[in-house]
Design a protein around this motif. Sequence first.
Motif, mmCIF file in Angstrom:
data_model
loop_
_atom_site.group_PDB
_atom_site.id
_atom_site.type_symbol
_atom_site.label_atom_id
_atom_site.label_comp_id
_atom_site.label_asym_id
_atom_site.label_seq_id
_atom_site.Cartn_x
_atom_site.Cartn_y
_atom_site.Cartn_z
ATOM 1 N N ILE A 300 0.835 -1.203 0.000
ATOM 2 C CA ILE A 300 0.000 0.000 0.000
ATOM 3 C C ILE A 300 0.872 1.256 0.000
ATOM 4 C CG2 ILE A 300 -1.660 1.318 1.388
ATOM 5 C CD1 ILE A 300 -2.722 -1.462 2.367
ATOM 6 N N VAL A 315 -10.921 1.365 6.207
ATOM 7 C CA VAL A 315 -10.774 -0.075 6.437
ATOM 8 C C VAL A 315 -12.160 -0.709 6.461
ATOM 9 C CG1 VAL A 315 -9.983 -1.841 8.050
ATOM 10 C CG2 VAL A 315 -8.643 0.255 7.733
ATOM 11 N N ILE A 374 -9.139 -0.145 2.030
ATOM 12 C CA ILE A 374 -8.585 -1.492 2.213
ATOM 13 C C ILE A 374 -9.724 -2.430 2.614
ATOM 14 C CG2 ILE A 374 -6.907 -2.919 3.410
ATOM 15 C CD1 ILE A 374 -5.376 -0.390 4.132
ATOM 16 N N CYS A 376 -10.577 -5.708 4.275
ATOM 17 C CA CYS A 376 -9.897 -6.627 5.186
ATOM 18 C C CYS A 376 -10.701 -7.889 5.480
ATOM 19 C CB CYS A 376 -9.586 -5.921 6.506
ATOM 20 S SG CYS A 376 -8.349 -4.614 6.356
ATOM 21 N N PHE A 400 -7.383 -1.459 -2.176
ATOM 22 C CA PHE A 400 -6.482 -2.558 -1.850
ATOM 23 C C PHE A 400 -7.325 -3.697 -1.285
ATOM 24 C CE2 PHE A 400 -4.011 1.331 -1.594
ATOM 25 C CZ PHE A 400 -2.945 1.011 -2.441
ATOM 26 N N GLY A 402 -7.586 -6.935 0.344
ATOM 27 C CA GLY A 402 -6.858 -7.899 1.168
ATOM 28 C C GLY A 402 -7.462 -9.279 1.184
#
Length: 424
Positions: A300, A315, A374, A376, A400, A402
């Motif tokens: 990242i 998140v 992100i 998660c 991103f 994950g």
Amino acid sequence: MNILIVGTGYVGTTTGVIFCEMGHRVTGLDLDDSKIQALQNGKLYFYEPGVEVLLTKHIQAQNIIFTKNTEKAIQENDVIFICVGTPKGTDGKADLTFVRNVAESIGQYMNTYKVIVTKSTVPVGTAELVTGWIASKQAGQIPFDVVSNPEFLREGSALQDALHPDRIIIGTESETAKSVMKELYQNFRCPIIETKAKVSEMIKYAANSFLAMKISFINELARVCDQLEINVNDVSKGIGLDHRIGPQFLRAGMGYGGSCFPKDVNALIQTAKENGHPLTILENVVKVNDEQPLFFIEKIKRYLDGELKNKTIAVLGLSFKADTDDTRESPSLKLIEKLAKEKAVIKAHDPVVKLDASQCRTVEETIAGADAVIICTDWEQYKQLDWKSLKPLMKAPLIFDGRNMLDPDEMKKLGFKYGGIGHF
């Protein structure tokens, strides 16, 4: 048959309602007032899909009751399942304090022959310890047998796993206890393995450790795929179709977490060391898992010119996996801790988990003004989001993933810069 479940967490409660479904009468014993109160009212104090429906059904049918009366509960039931927690101690071993307390209470109050079943995940040799703890508290010599009967429930899928198990392990050398256990499980259609208690206990640890190893293997391989510009999802599919390997637990991501894998892998490592045979493969499994969120953070940072300070990071997901509210050993929390050390501005969301008042209530609120998002936790609702309409809310269109749950090509068509685990 009258069954006592000691410990009313997700394993105990799920086990209890499943036995009700099979025609048995169940008593749930716990010393926590708030838990007993909630369960008596048909409410789960934890999140596990489908369990609350069965709980309500069997409370109304009076097939299951909950109590704090230890003496009465032990004396009025034929089979006692120990389903209490065995948390990781400071030395990495499983802490058997709760198991011992239950065993000693059984020894103190039992009045007739009982079959005592360890359902909790416990180290090899625990059945022998439980036998000794019970005997040490008996006033007379009332006969009993201890059986190892490990659970193989996945959080988020516990009900399905309990109704349709892959196998049932019965660990005891007592023919009487075997007969009782087979009667309990007579309506289940799966292989029943009859073995010794030590073997049963090892099967549980070995199973969880092997699955953790598969996760760390594909996660470490994903790092190499990043460098070689290979999509790790394609690799997973290619090797997973080999029936000797199988596709399960080959999704690259941010690592394993929860109440089982971290604790059980570490406990088996400690058991092996104590017996003079270190399990170096498993030691590296833990190392890879601990490093995985940090590896993702570094990726990242590369997208953000090497700097996270004062960057607003959204998140999505706090639980260690979808369909549970369990945040124990969650990779999300490890990542958030690292983001905080890098002095990023963190905004968080989860459909079920509520950690504190500052947590965002909606996805829209979470990603508004974000320099990056992100993912998660692989909640289905994140996959189904209308990312096209959400894009204008973001300061920068960076995602991103994950959990590798979104389609990279589709996200790029929508104008996002997309980075996954093992996606170059």
